[in-house]
Motif scaffolding. Structure first.
Motif, PDB file in Angstrom:
ATOM      1  N   MET A 186      -5.319 -10.702 -41.372  1.00 34.96           N
ATOM      2  CA  MET A 186      -5.075 -12.053 -40.888  1.00 34.96           C
ATOM      3  C   MET A 186      -5.929 -12.423 -39.672  1.00 34.96           C
ATOM      4  SD  MET A 186      -0.910 -12.310 -41.282  1.00 34.96           S
ATOM      5  CE  MET A 186      -0.874 -13.951 -40.574  1.00 34.96           C
ATOM      6  N   PHE A 187      -6.123 -11.458 -38.770  1.00 34.17           N
ATOM      7  CA  PHE A 187      -6.701 -11.811 -37.473  1.00 34.17           C
ATOM      8  C   PHE A 187      -7.999 -11.101 -37.136  1.00 34.17           C
ATOM      9  CE2 PHE A 187      -1.982 -12.088 -36.957  1.00 34.17           C
ATOM     10  CZ  PHE A 187      -1.902 -13.479 -36.896  1.00 34.17           C
ATOM     11  N   ASN A 188      -8.537 -10.291 -38.046  1.00 34.13           N
ATOM     12  CA  ASN A 188      -9.710  -9.491 -37.712  1.00 34.13           C
ATOM     13  C   ASN A 188     -10.901 -10.351 -37.287  1.00 34.13           C
ATOM     14  OD1 ASN A 188     -11.002  -6.817 -37.627  1.00 34.13           O
ATOM     15  ND2 ASN A 188     -12.306  -7.656 -39.242  1.00 34.13           N
ATOM     16  N   SER A 189     -11.137 -11.449 -38.013  1.00 39.09           N
ATOM     17  CA  SER A 189     -12.275 -12.310 -37.674  1.00 39.09           C
ATOM     18  C   SER A 189     -12.101 -12.934 -36.295  1.00 39.09           C
ATOM     19  CB  SER A 189     -12.438 -13.410 -38.723  1.00 39.09           C
ATOM     20  OG  SER A 189     -12.748 -12.854 -39.982  1.00 39.09           O
ATOM     21  N   ALA A 190     -10.883 -13.398 -36.008  1.00 40.79           N
ATOM     22  CA  ALA A 190     -10.625 -14.019 -34.705  1.00 40.79           C
ATOM     23  C   ALA A 190     -10.773 -13.005 -33.577  1.00 40.79           C
ATOM     24  CB  ALA A 190      -9.217 -14.626 -34.684  1.00 40.79           C
ATOM     25  N   ILE A 191     -10.298 -11.782 -33.804  1.00 44.74           N
ATOM     26  CA  ILE A 191     -10.404 -10.750 -32.778  1.00 44.74           C
ATOM     27  C   ILE A 191     -11.856 -10.375 -32.544  1.00 44.74           C
ATOM     28  CG2 ILE A 191      -9.879  -8.326 -32.266  1.00 44.74           C
ATOM     29  CD1 ILE A 191      -7.169  -8.797 -33.692  1.00 44.74           C
ATOM     30  N   ASP A 192     -12.632 -10.256 -33.629  1.00 38.70           N
ATOM     31  CA  ASP A 192     -14.053  -9.948 -33.490  1.00 38.70           C
ATOM     32  C   ASP A 192     -14.789 -11.042 -32.708  1.00 38.70           C
ATOM     33  OD1 ASP A 192     -14.160  -7.490 -34.673  1.00 38.70           O
ATOM     34  OD2 ASP A 192     -14.648  -8.241 -36.671  1.00 38.70           O
ATOM     35  N   HIS A 193     -14.345 -12.279 -32.907  1.00 38.19           N
ATOM     36  CA  HIS A 193     -15.032 -13.413 -32.280  1.00 38.19           C
ATOM     37  C   HIS A 193     -14.623 -13.588 -30.820  1.00 38.19           C
ATOM     38  CE1 HIS A 193     -17.284 -17.153 -32.234  1.00 38.19           C
ATOM     39  NE2 HIS A 193     -16.239 -17.760 -31.689  1.00 38.19           N
ATOM     40  N   TYR A 194     -13.328 -13.470 -30.551  1.00 35.34           N
ATOM     41  CA  TYR A 194     -12.829 -13.780 -29.212  1.00 35.34           C
ATOM     42  C   TYR A 194     -12.423 -12.554 -28.394  1.00 35.34           C
ATOM     43  CZ  TYR A 194     -12.386 -18.492 -31.174  1.00 35.34           C
ATOM     44  OH  TYR A 194     -12.649 -19.697 -31.757  1.00 35.34           O
ATOM     45  N   GLY A 195     -12.190 -11.416 -29.057  1.00 35.03           N
ATOM     46  CA  GLY A 195     -11.575 -10.290 -28.359  1.00 35.03           C
ATOM     47  C   GLY A 195     -12.527  -9.292 -27.751  1.00 35.03           C
ATOM     48  N   ARG A 196     -13.841  -9.504 -27.876  1.00 34.90           N
ATOM     49  CA  ARG A 196     -14.800  -8.525 -27.364  1.00 34.90           C
ATOM     50  C   ARG A 196     -15.233  -8.796 -25.931  1.00 34.90           C
ATOM     51  NH1 ARG A 196     -13.944  -4.381 -30.702  1.00 34.90           N
ATOM     52  NH2 ARG A 196     -13.884  -5.099 -32.872  1.00 34.90           N
ATOM     53  N   SER A 197     -14.630  -9.780 -25.297  1.00 40.95           N
ATOM     54  CA  SER A 197     -14.967 -10.107 -23.917  1.00 40.95           C
ATOM     55  C   SER A 197     -14.544  -8.970 -22.989  1.00 40.95           C
ATOM     56  CB  SER A 197     -14.266 -11.402 -23.501  1.00 40.95           C
ATOM     57  OG  SER A 197     -14.238 -11.540 -22.099  1.00 40.95           O
ATOM     58  N   ILE A 198     -15.391  -8.670 -22.010  1.00 40.03           N
ATOM     59  CA  ILE A 198     -15.038  -7.653 -21.017  1.00 40.03           C
ATOM     60  C   ILE A 198     -13.774  -8.060 -20.268  1.00 40.03           C
ATOM     61  CG2 ILE A 198     -15.787  -6.514 -18.883  1.00 40.03           C
ATOM     62  CD1 ILE A 198     -18.598  -6.611 -19.835  1.00 40.03           C
ATOM     63  N   LEU A 199     -13.606  -9.356 -20.040  1.00 33.66           N
ATOM     64  CA  LEU A 199     -12.432  -9.830 -19.313  1.00 33.66           C
ATOM     65  C   LEU A 199     -11.151  -9.530 -20.089  1.00 33.66           C
ATOM     66  CD1 LEU A 199     -11.400 -11.328 -16.823  1.00 33.66           C
ATOM     67  CD2 LEU A 199     -11.635 -13.468 -18.098  1.00 33.66           C
ATOM     68  N   ILE A 200     -11.169  -9.762 -21.395  1.00 31.76           N
ATOM     69  CA  ILE A 200      -9.996  -9.463 -22.222  1.00 31.76           C
ATOM     70  C   ILE A 200      -9.727  -7.961 -22.254  1.00 31.76           C
ATOM     71  CG2 ILE A 200      -9.115  -9.439 -24.601  1.00 31.76           C
ATOM     72  CD1 ILE A 200     -10.376 -12.177 -24.977  1.00 31.76           C
ATOM     73  N   ILE A 201     -10.777  -7.162 -22.439  1.00 29.25           N
ATOM     74  CA  ILE A 201     -10.608  -5.715 -22.482  1.00 29.25           C
ATOM     75  C   ILE A 201     -10.080  -5.189 -21.144  1.00 29.25           C
ATOM     76  CG2 ILE A 201     -11.839  -3.519 -22.720  1.00 29.25           C
ATOM     77  CD1 ILE A 201     -13.662  -4.886 -24.746  1.00 29.25           C
ATOM     78  N   ALA A 202     -10.583  -5.730 -20.045  1.00 25.92           N
ATOM     79  CA  ALA A 202     -10.092  -5.324 -18.727  1.00 25.92           C
ATOM     80  C   ALA A 202      -8.618  -5.676 -18.575  1.00 25.92           C
ATOM     81  CB  ALA A 202     -10.916  -5.997 -17.627  1.00 25.92           C
ATOM     82  N   GLY A 203      -8.244  -6.890 -19.000  1.00 26.81           N
ATOM     83  CA  GLY A 203      -6.854  -7.330 -18.881  1.00 26.81           C
ATOM     84  C   GLY A 203      -5.902  -6.478 -19.697  1.00 26.81           C
ATOM     85  N   THR A 204      -6.251  -6.205 -20.943  1.00 27.39           N
ATOM     86  CA  THR A 204      -5.365  -5.397 -21.784  1.00 27.39           C
ATOM     87  C   THR A 204      -5.324  -3.944 -21.305  1.00 27.39           C
ATOM     88  OG1 THR A 204      -7.228  -5.127 -23.325  1.00 27.39           O
ATOM     89  CG2 THR A 204      -5.586  -6.806 -23.865  1.00 27.39           C
ATOM     90  N   THR A 205      -6.438  -3.444 -20.787  1.00 28.72           N
ATOM     91  CA  THR A 205      -6.445  -2.084 -20.225  1.00 28.72           C
ATOM     92  C   THR A 205      -5.455  -1.976 -19.077  1.00 28.72           C
ATOM     93  OG1 THR A 205      -8.762  -1.729 -20.854  1.00 28.72           O
ATOM     94  CG2 THR A 205      -7.880  -0.327 -19.119  1.00 28.72           C
ATOM     95  N   LEU A 206      -5.436  -2.976 -18.212  1.00 34.54           N
ATOM     96  CA  LEU A 206      -4.533  -2.966 -17.060  1.00 34.54           C
ATOM     97  C   LEU A 206      -3.082  -3.196 -17.476  1.00 34.54           C
ATOM     98  CD1 LEU A 206      -6.744  -5.039 -14.589  1.00 34.54           C
ATOM     99  CD2 LEU A 206      -6.179  -2.617 -14.375  1.00 34.54           C
ATOM    100  N   ILE A 207      -2.851  -4.214 -18.287  1.00 32.60           N
ATOM    101  CA  ILE A 207      -1.477  -4.587 -18.654  1.00 32.60           C
ATOM    102  C   ILE A 207      -0.790  -3.476 -19.427  1.00 32.60           C
ATOM    103  CG2 ILE A 207      -0.101  -6.165 -20.080  1.00 32.60           C
ATOM    104  CD1 ILE A 207      -2.205  -8.346 -19.352  1.00 32.60           C
ATOM    105  N   PHE A 208      -1.455  -2.965 -20.466  1.00 34.92           N
ATOM    106  CA  PHE A 208      -0.811  -1.952 -21.290  1.00 34.92           C
ATOM    107  C   PHE A 208      -0.828  -0.574 -20.632  1.00 34.92           C
ATOM    108  CE2 PHE A 208      -1.769  -5.272 -24.424  1.00 34.92           C
ATOM    109  CZ  PHE A 208      -0.492  -5.450 -24.935  1.00 34.92           C
ATOM    110  N   GLY A 209      -1.712  -0.383 -19.665  1.00 32.77           N
ATOM    111  CA  GLY A 209      -1.646   0.825 -18.852  1.00 32.77           C
ATOM    112  C   GLY A 209      -0.400   0.811 -17.977  1.00 32.77           C
TER     113      GLY A 209
END
Length: 267
Positions: free
Chosen positions: A102-125
């Protein structure tokens, strides 16, 4: 790639695939820090095969019992702990499969930002720290229920967002549900098998369609190094887990998250 890059990326993939520290957060750093180009589809397929081989070899006895028991349950020979565990792995995998389609294309398009990766690394950590600090540890893996498996599977689906960490969020969910550390980690590793297999197959199909040429020796070298590092990672993680807990990984994730924020805002 040269052999240093092959070794570095293969070992990095093998380690971060199973430690609760996010592989996507790490695999973005070499290109940002060293200016390395993308490693290519063939290499991605190779390191996935290496990681898959490592977890299947490590849990070969568990997997063998689960397969035999699962086939027996299909034949109506009753249910056992191993057959229930096999079914729970299947049910827990479905949310990630559905979410991926359902969401793979959207994640590939929007989810590769360093800002998003940094945020999820911190939040889920931070969430991993909370779950470990407030764990009740009342149940072994033999006491896992279908409800537990589905909830952990839903958590795994969230890990499609880069930076979340598949192993990190599934262990977090297991701890929050009352599984002990060893049980949460072992179920997370068993649950990784169909996910890594699926990812490897998808990348393999993509590779077959593109026909991207790569040096076979480097791909094979990456596969072997990823397998060795992943096997060592699983073994040492399970050996040390009860002694060190999750705090070292949480601290590491927080540092990594802030480094990524620094790269995003200062680079």
């Amino acid at each position: 790639m040269d052999w240093f890059q092959v070794a570095f990326l293969a070992v990095l993939q093998g380690l971060t695939e199973f430690l609760p520290i996010s592989s996507s957060a790490h695999l973005i750093l070499p290109s940002q820090l060293f200016g390395w180009t993308d490693q290519g589809l063939a290499f991605d397929v190779g390191v996935h095969i290496g990681s898959l081989a490592a977890v299947m070899i490590y849990f070969r006895q568990d997997i063998g019992r689960m397969i035999v028991a699962w086939v027996g349950s299909l034949a109506g020979r009753g249910k056992s702990i191993d057959s229930r565990l096999a079914w729970y792995v299947i049910w827990a995998t479905l949310p990630a499969v559905i979410a991926g389609f359902m969401f793979n294309s959207a994640i590939d398009h929007y989810g590769r930002s360093i800002l998003i990766i940094a945020g999820t690394t911190l939040i889920f950590g931070a969430l991993l720290w909370w779950a470990d600090a407030n764990r009740t540890e009342v149940r072994p893996l033999e006491k896992i229920t279908l409800r537990d498996a589905v909830i952990i599977g839903l958590a795994q689906a969230v890990a499609l967002i880069p930076g979340t960490s598949r192993s990190g969020i599934t262990i977090t969910a297991g701890l929050m549900l009352g599984l002990n550390r060893q049980s949460a980690a072992r179920f997370s590793f068993l649950l990784s098998i169909p996910v890594i297999l699926g990812a490897g197959l998808l990348k393999g199909l993509e590779l077959a369609q593109t026909g991207t040429p790569d040096q076979l020796t480097m791909v094979l070298g990456g596969t072997v190094l990823a397998a060795i590092s992943a096997y060592a990672c699983i073994h040492l993680f399970l050996q040390w887990l009860d002694k060190i807990g999750m705090l070292p990984f949480v601290i590491y994730r927080l540092l990594l998250g802030f480094i990524l924020l620094g790269i995003y805002f200062l680079a």
